[in-house]
Design a protein around this motif. Structure first.
Motif, mmCIF file in Angstrom:
data_model
loop_
_atom_site.group_PDB
_atom_site.id
_atom_site.type_symbol
_atom_site.label_atom_id
_atom_site.label_comp_id
_atom_site.label_asym_id
_atom_site.label_seq_id
_atom_site.Cartn_x
_atom_site.Cartn_y
_atom_site.Cartn_z
ATOM 1 N N SER A 12 12.807 -26.353 6.280
ATOM 2 C CA SER A 12 13.558 -27.636 6.395
ATOM 3 C C SER A 12 12.818 -28.630 5.244
ATOM 4 N N LEU A 13 11.470 -28.495 5.161
ATOM 5 C CA LEU A 13 10.815 -29.492 4.128
ATOM 6 C C LEU A 13 11.274 -29.145 2.743
ATOM 7 N N VAL A 14 11.177 -28.035 2.458
ATOM 8 C CA VAL A 14 11.602 -27.586 1.191
ATOM 9 C C VAL A 14 13.113 -28.027 0.934
ATOM 10 N N ALA A 35 7.651 -29.691 -14.382
ATOM 11 C CA ALA A 35 8.070 -30.394 -13.107
ATOM 12 C C ALA A 35 8.386 -29.302 -12.182
ATOM 13 N N GLU A 36 9.028 -28.314 -12.318
ATOM 14 C CA GLU A 36 9.622 -27.400 -11.488
ATOM 15 C C GLU A 36 8.296 -26.594 -11.091
ATOM 16 N N ASP A 37 7.462 -26.257 -12.043
ATOM 17 C CA ASP A 37 6.270 -25.580 -11.878
ATOM 18 C C ASP A 37 5.374 -26.339 -10.675
ATOM 19 N N LEU A 38 5.260 -27.619 -10.865
ATOM 20 C CA LEU A 38 4.757 -28.658 -9.932
ATOM 21 C C LEU A 38 5.147 -28.515 -8.713
ATOM 22 N N VAL A 39 6.580 -28.540 -8.338
ATOM 23 C CA VAL A 39 7.139 -28.522 -7.032
ATOM 24 C C VAL A 39 6.834 -27.045 -6.466
ATOM 25 N N ASP B 59 16.072 -22.900 -3.273
ATOM 26 C CA ASP B 59 16.060 -21.601 -2.833
ATOM 27 C C ASP B 59 15.166 -20.619 -3.790
ATOM 28 N N ARG B 60 14.870 -21.300 -5.051
ATOM 29 C CA ARG B 60 13.868 -20.446 -5.659
ATOM 30 C C ARG B 60 12.442 -20.768 -5.166
ATOM 31 N N VAL B 61 12.276 -22.016 -4.646
ATOM 32 C CA VAL B 61 10.843 -22.074 -3.795
ATOM 33 C C VAL B 61 10.879 -21.289 -2.848
ATOM 34 N N LEU B 62 11.719 -21.135 -2.141
ATOM 35 C CA LEU B 62 11.605 -20.347 -0.597
ATOM 36 C C LEU B 62 11.757 -18.814 -1.066
ATOM 37 N N LYS B 66 9.184 -16.080 0.024
ATOM 38 C CA LYS B 66 9.906 -14.771 0.684
ATOM 39 C C LYS B 66 10.339 -15.125 2.109
ATOM 40 N N ILE B 67 10.971 -16.502 2.304
ATOM 41 C CA ILE B 67 11.520 -16.653 3.735
ATOM 42 C C ILE B 67 12.922 -17.045 3.559
ATOM 43 N N ARG B 68 13.521 -16.401 2.538
ATOM 44 C CA ARG B 68 15.170 -16.643 2.454
ATOM 45 C C ARG B 68 15.708 -16.034 3.629
ATOM 46 N N ALA B 69 16.923 -16.588 3.974
ATOM 47 C CA ALA B 69 17.825 -16.034 4.962
ATOM 48 C C ALA B 69 18.488 -14.998 4.452
#
Lengths: 170, 234
Positions: A12-14, A35-39, B59-62, B66-69
């Motif tokens: 949810s936070l992401v 910037a993306e790397d930082l996120v 989605d890339r962060v998730l 490795k917590i993707r649906a």
């Protein structure tokens, strides 16, 4: 069960904050890939330090602070802030009358010293008050107010933006 | 408060308006004019700061964590992103209406239904979308008709429809996949929340407006998207 809750909250936070964190990161480093790397790095550290998040309502400020620290650690190393005594009048020289107002404004924002740009980004995009910005940036509220005023005065020198009028009863 | 003090505060935070400032504004045409200029200026700064964000960043962060649906959801998301990208490129710049003020959450107050609705969408909607158990078209159509709104047809699909917890269960939470992207609609029957407002908070825009015997709140990632969707409802 606990892990599932943590994962669900984390997701949810992401989804809620990755966009605005990216924009904050972009205006800190002014480079899209960084910037993306930082996120990415911010959320990695958030996941690792999840126990440090005591209050869900504080999650947004917590993420902003992590990102700011991560930026300082990755790209600055030596100094966290820059010289405040900058001649803002000089900024206008870097602008050119382009066809798009937005591009022009972005150029001006990019030309602002980071110490002026950052509180502006936190206020306009992050929705933070001066006191909250002061806490995130670890400076006084008065310094935040000064920087915000100077940033706006500099940006208002853009072509097409009215300059502040002279006031008689100063 | 004199003009200097007023302008100093205005430059510090144009969103905030203290009672002292209001009193000064009431008697000073010059500062009132400057305030209007500042509103337009702030909108320009806001637009310029909203640099384009890479597609599917969350989605890339998730994915990295490795917590993707499940894959099915990923396909649905990918499809919606492709559709949103196509329309999003066309509608990227959001012009401000000439007759409609866009407020910030701080200016409107965090308890206003439009601000609460944005928080509800950001915090709860991802989970709600996961838990959705299907849509009863008859109940849904009745909810729209009750407020005198059209159920958008062409190019729009309903991703979610259920009772809305933020309205005490009396309203409905609808998530629409429109040609302009994903838009949330909160239907609020039999309740009035005052005059129409447009508010921007945390990269989301909401329009709250009275309609029929109640009102609705539309929430999307841009002012243009909520306005375009609003036209579909009328």
């Amino acid at each position: 069960m606990l892990i599932e809750t943590k994962k669900s909250k984390f997701e949810s936070l992401v989804r809620a904050y990755s966009t605005e964190l990216y924009r904050y990161a972009y205006w800190l480093c002014r480079e899209r890939f960084q910037a993306e790397d930082l996120v990415q790095e911010t959320f990695t550290r958030a996941w690792q330090a999840w126990e440090g998040l005591r209050d869900d309502k504080a999650a947004k400020s917590w993420l902003y602070t992590i990102l700011r620290n991560e930026h300082a650690r990755s790209f600055e190393r030596k100094r966290f802030d820059i010289d405040e005594v900058v001649d803002l009048d000089g900024i206008i020289d870097h602008t050119s009358a382009g066809p798009h107002e937005e591009i022009e404004m972005r150029q001006m924002l990019g030309a602002l010293p980071r110490s002026y740009r950052e509180p502006l980004v936190l206020q306009v995009l992050g929705g933070y008050s001066c006191a909250e910005i002061a806490k995130i940036m670890e400076i006084s509220e008065g310094a935040v107010m000064t920087r915000l005023t100077r940033a706006r005065l500099a940006l208002r020198k853009l072509p097409g933006v009215a300059a502040p009028r002279k006031v008689k009863n100063l | 408060m004199n003009c200097f003090e007023f302008r100093k505060l205005l430059l510090t935070d144009p969103r905030v308006r203290t009672p002292e400032q209001e009193r000064h504004l009431a008697g000073c045409d010059a500062c009132e004019s400057l305030t209007h200029e500042m509103e337009a200026f702030e909108a320009r700064v806001h637009d310029a700061l909203r640099v384009p964000v890479p597609e599917a960043l969350a989605d890339r962060v998730l994915l990295r964590h490795k917590i993707r649906a499940p894959a099915l959801r990923a396909w649905a998301l990918a499809a919606s992103l492709v559709a949103a990208l196509g329309v999003g490129i066309y509608f990227y710049r959001v012009p401000l209406g000439e007759h409609e003020r866009v407020l910030t959450a701080a200016a409107l107050g965090t308890n206003h239904p439009a601000v609460t609705a944005i928080a509800h969408v950001l915090h709860d909607e991802p989970r709600m979308l996961k838990e959705n158990r299907g849509v009863d078209p008859v109940v849904m159509r009745a909810a729209f008709m009750r407020l005198g709104l059209n159920l958008p047809a062409n190019g729009t699909t309903v991703l979610y429809f259920d009772k809305c917890p933020m309205t005490g269960g009396a309203g409905n939470h609808v998530v629409l996949q429109t040609p302009f992207g994903q838009v949330t609609l909160i239907l609020v029957p039999d309740q009035s929340f005052g005059a129409r407002v447009v508010v921007v908070d945390r990269d989301m825009t909401a329009i709250a407006a009275p309609h029929g015997a109640g009102g609705y709140i539309l929430i999307a990632d841009s002012l243009r998207n909520v306005r375009q969707t609003e036209k579909l409802l009328m």
